[in-house]
Design an enzyme around this catalytic site. Structure first.
Site, PDB file in Angstrom:
ATOM      1  N   HIS A 163       0.801  -1.207  -0.030  1.00  0.00           N
ATOM      2  CA  HIS A 163      -0.066   0.224  -0.019  1.00  0.00           C
ATOM      3  C   HIS A 163       0.726   1.121   0.069  1.00  0.00           C
ATOM      4  O   HIS A 163       0.439   2.340  -0.136  1.00  0.00           O
ATOM      5  CB  HIS A 163      -0.810   0.012   1.165  1.00  0.00           C
ATOM      6  CG  HIS A 163      -2.010  -0.897   1.198  1.00  0.00           C
ATOM      7  ND1 HIS A 163      -3.343  -0.803   0.988  1.00  0.00           N
ATOM      8  CD2 HIS A 163      -1.853  -2.287   1.323  1.00  0.00           C
ATOM      9  CE1 HIS A 163      -4.211  -1.788   0.817  1.00  0.00           C
ATOM     10  NE2 HIS A 163      -3.375  -2.773   0.944  1.00  0.00           N
ATOM     11  N   ASP A 371       3.646   9.731  -0.929  1.00  0.00           N
ATOM     12  CA  ASP A 371       2.248   8.973  -0.334  1.00  0.00           C
ATOM     13  C   ASP A 371       2.215   7.733  -1.198  1.00  0.00           C
ATOM     14  O   ASP A 371       2.202   7.895  -2.635  1.00  0.00           O
ATOM     15  CB  ASP A 371       1.245   9.769  -0.183  1.00  0.00           C
ATOM     16  CG  ASP A 371       0.366   9.576   0.804  1.00  0.00           C
ATOM     17  OD1 ASP A 371       0.174   8.209   1.313  1.00  0.00           O
ATOM     18  OD2 ASP A 371      -0.482  10.483   1.524  1.00  0.00           O
TER      19      ASP A 371
HETATM   20  P1  ADQ Z   1      -3.002   6.194   4.653  1.00  0.00           P
HETATM   21  O1  ADQ Z   1      -1.510   6.738   5.076  1.00  0.00           O
HETATM   22  O2  ADQ Z   1      -3.470   5.826   6.391  1.00  0.00           O
HETATM   23  O3  ADQ Z   1      -2.914   4.830   4.069  1.00  0.00           O
HETATM   24  P2  ADQ Z   1      -5.122   7.433   3.293  1.00  0.00           P
HETATM   25  O4  ADQ Z   1      -4.982   6.681   2.006  1.00  0.00           O
HETATM   26  O5  ADQ Z   1      -5.300   8.811   3.166  1.00  0.00           O
HETATM   27  O6  ADQ Z   1      -3.588   7.256   4.218  1.00  0.00           O
HETATM   28  O7  ADQ Z   1      -6.125   6.939   4.079  1.00  0.00           O
HETATM   29  C1  ADQ Z   1      -6.525   7.467   5.436  1.00  0.00           C
HETATM   30  C2  ADQ Z   1      -7.828   7.163   5.573  1.00  0.00           C
HETATM   31  O8  ADQ Z   1      -8.290   7.497   6.828  1.00  0.00           O
HETATM   32  C3  ADQ Z   1      -8.944   7.863   4.750  1.00  0.00           C
HETATM   33  O9  ADQ Z   1      -9.962   6.644   4.416  1.00  0.00           O
HETATM   34  C4  ADQ Z   1      -9.395   8.828   5.569  1.00  0.00           C
HETATM   35  O10 ADQ Z   1     -10.914   9.136   5.402  1.00  0.00           O
HETATM   36  C5  ADQ Z   1      -9.456   8.255   7.049  1.00  0.00           C
HETATM   37  N1  ADQ Z   1      -9.170   9.121   7.971  1.00  0.00           N
HETATM   38  C6  ADQ Z   1      -8.285  10.098   8.077  1.00  0.00           C
HETATM   39  N2  ADQ Z   1      -8.524  11.010   9.141  1.00  0.00           N
HETATM   40  C7  ADQ Z   1      -9.593  10.541   9.551  1.00  0.00           C
HETATM   41  C8  ADQ Z   1     -10.189  10.716  11.063  1.00  0.00           C
HETATM   42  N3  ADQ Z   1      -9.662  11.932  11.791  1.00  0.00           N
HETATM   43  N4  ADQ Z   1     -11.093  10.074  11.362  1.00  0.00           N
HETATM   44  C9  ADQ Z   1     -11.744   9.113  10.774  1.00  0.00           C
HETATM   45  N5  ADQ Z   1     -10.952   8.643   9.482  1.00  0.00           N
HETATM   46  C10 ADQ Z   1     -10.087   9.433   8.968  1.00  0.00           C
HETATM   47  C11 ADQ Z   1      -1.976   4.114   3.567  1.00  0.00           C
HETATM   48  C12 ADQ Z   1      -1.063   4.562   2.489  1.00  0.00           C
HETATM   49  C13 ADQ Z   1      -1.911   5.437   1.433  1.00  0.00           C
HETATM   50  C14 ADQ Z   1      -2.974   4.667   0.619  1.00  0.00           C
HETATM   51  C15 ADQ Z   1      -3.617   3.827   1.697  1.00  0.00           C
HETATM   52  C16 ADQ Z   1      -4.488   2.693   1.050  1.00  0.00           C
HETATM   53  O11 ADQ Z   1      -0.059   5.427   3.362  1.00  0.00           O
HETATM   54  O12 ADQ Z   1      -0.927   5.974   0.653  1.00  0.00           O
HETATM   55  O13 ADQ Z   1      -3.606   5.257  -0.119  1.00  0.00           O
HETATM   56  O14 ADQ Z   1      -2.738   3.055   2.849  1.00  0.00           O
HETATM   57  O15 ADQ Z   1      -3.618   1.889   0.184  1.00  0.00           O
END
Ligand code: ADQ
Length: 478
Positions: A163, A371
């Site tokens: 990921h 990212d």
């Molecule tokens: P993350 O680094 O966690 O994921 P991201 O892809 O942005 O980053 O996903 C975060 C998720 O958490 C989103 O669905 C968002 O809605 C949720 N979220 C964020 N803040 C929140 C809050 N305060 N309360 C509730 N929910 C919240 C890792 C990799 C990414 C990749 C994903 C999936 O780092 O690059 O996109 O996996 O493969």
């Protein structure tokens, strides 16, 4: 002996949370998340099992079934959690794979525990997988599992999806047990990445480090072929659109705008509090625009949601101090009584509340230094319906490959970030709607279910030794 399944997912975390009912009873419920939504149909159709850690330390709960999915918990002791998860996964591999934007920490005892825990996950998979089953291993915490599992069960079809980014050779070579990690991944039939470049890094590394031959996306290992490809992950687009259109969410969005004093422009950031996400540089860009008089407090307000994350890892404790200091500085210099410049929220929210924030925000800032994908960017776009809104997006997020109509910027260049933010704030509604529509159309056809199917189809072809598309590194090209 556990029941056997023809489809098995192996991930660090189980997609379940333990909750207490109003009657005081402890119960499991599935935790909301893109991955479980996407895999749910496949899991229920095949009596699938999900192997992972349930949270907590010490003994794991017994396997159980929840909403048609067999849940197979793997235990972690407090010491294992500290060494395998916080140490090797999040203080060594995470920074190294994200361009070493923080210095990776290398410790022998972390590596040893990482190996031990990976072996435990592999043994659990070997136990529950039926003859010839498909096993899909997820992410950087479990890179040794594919080879360990192949050793135990050569009959299985093994897929791995990373990921996060996969680093260029020069960076990967820093890792003390680099050959073991690479051999671990090469136990798969198919290794999936978010980006084409990551898949290229991987095949080149196999030649560089182990002298393996490759042709196109296919590496020759011990008389087998291992395929590498790009499978950009996505969101449950329909569900996100439905949520954003919900009258309750719409009403809450209006309320949020009112609570913020009905400013002209709401600028939003939503991230895990992680140093890869570029939260500090975004705050700094906002501060400089206020100082330059290009933005005015009252007209523009910034909301930064920073979800608590990995709080026992030192890099994360330092980051929190830095971000909170910067927020304090901006509010101290530019805020007025009752009118702060930045609203900082170090909390988790429900999907509904997040959707309301996305609907309320005029500009979404997604500025990671690196990212894998960034789902927040995709969630924002899918929430905008026909109302425009602007996405400022780092070129270093995987999402930038697909979302070319965003206001793209180089997060390492502060002036570039300021410029993209100003262009987004000043853009015409018609232009914003046009940009959004193109990105929304893309997300409707490229959702998380399509991602899962594409990967699983490619895994089947790879394991059966068929060559879907010679010389392509892009699993999405068909
Ligand atoms: P993350 O680094 O966690 O994921 P991201 O892809 O942005 O980053 O996903 C975060 C998720 O958490 C989103 O669905 C968002 O809605 C949720 N979220 C964020 N803040 C929140 C809050 N305060 N309360 C509730 N929910 C919240 C890792 C990799 C990414 C990749 C994903 C999936 O780092 O690059 O996109 O996996 O493969």
């Amino acid at each position: 002996m556990a029941e056997r399944s023809s489809f098995v997912v192996v991930a660090n975390r189980l997609p379940v949370d333990e909750v207490t009912t109003p009657g005081g009873e402890r119960q499991w419920r599935t935790s909301p998340g893109g991955l479980v939504t996407a895999l749910h149909p496949v899991l229920t159709e095949h009596g699938g099992t999900w192997i992972g850690w349930a949270g907590g330390t010490g003994d794991a709960p017994d396997p159980f079934e929840l909403e048609g999915i067999r849940i197979h918990p793997v235990p972690l002791s407090a010491e294992e959690l500290e060494r395998y998860y916080e140490g090797q996964s999040n203080a060594t591999i995470w920074p190294l794979y994200h361009d070493a934007v923080e210095t990776p920490v290398y410790k022998r005892r972390w590596r040893e525990t990482y190996r031990l825990v990976n072996q435990r996950f592999a043994e659990a998979a070997a136990e529950v997988a039926d003859d010839g089953a498909t096993v899909w291993v997820q992410d950087y915490q479990l890179q040794l599992v594919p080879a360990m599992l192949r050793e135990l069960r050569p009959d299985l079809k093994i897929g791995f999806f990373l990921h996060i980014p996969f680093p260029p050779i020069e960076l990967f070579m820093q890792m003390p047990f680099r050959a073991e990690v690479l051999r671990g991944l090469l136990g798969s039939d198919l290794v999936g990445f978010q980006q084409r470049l990551a898949a290229q890094n991987f095949v080149r590394l196999a030649r560089h480090l182990l002298g393996l031959r490759y042709e196109g996306q296919s590496i020759q290992v011990d008389g087998r072929k291992v395929k590498a490809g790009a499978f950009p992950i996505s969101i449950d687009t329909k569900e996100m659109e439905r949520l954003a259109a919900d009258p309750k969410v719409q009403a809450r969005a209006k309320e949020i705008r009112a609570e913020l004093g009905d400013p002209k422009t709401i600028i939003l950031g939503v991230d895990r509090l992680d140093y890869t996400k570029g939260i500090e540089l975004r705050l700094k860009a906002f501060r400089e625009l206020l100082a330059d008089g290009k933005l005015k407090v009252g007209d523009a307000v910034m909301v930064q949601v920073a979800t608590p994350s990995r709080e026992r890892v030192e890099h994360y404790q330092t980051l929190r101090v830095k971000v909170e200091r910067e927020v304090g500085r901006i509010n101290g210099e530019f805020g007025r009584v009752g009118v702060p410049a930045v609203h900082y929220l170090h909390q988790s929210y429900s999907k509904q509340e997040l959707a309301a924030m996305y609907v309320a925000a005029d500009v979404m800032m997604v500025t990671p230094l690196r990212d894998g994908m960034n789902l927040v960017a995709k969630e924002y776009v899918s929430c905008r319906a026909d109302t425009g809104g602007a996405l400022v997006l780092s070129e270093f997020a995987g999402a930038a490959t697909e979302m070319r109509q965003a206001f793209l910027c180089n997060p390492h260049d502060p002036d570039g970030v300021k410029d993209a933010l100003l262009r987004a704030v000043g853009a015409e509604q018609s232009e914003l709607k046009r940009r959004m529509r193109v990105m929304q159309r893309h997300l409707r056809t490229h959702d998380v279910a399509q991602w899962a199917h594409t990967f699983l189809d490619a895994l089947k072809e790879a394991a059966e030794g068929r060559d879907p598309e010679p010389h392509s590194l892009d699993g999405q090209s068909t």
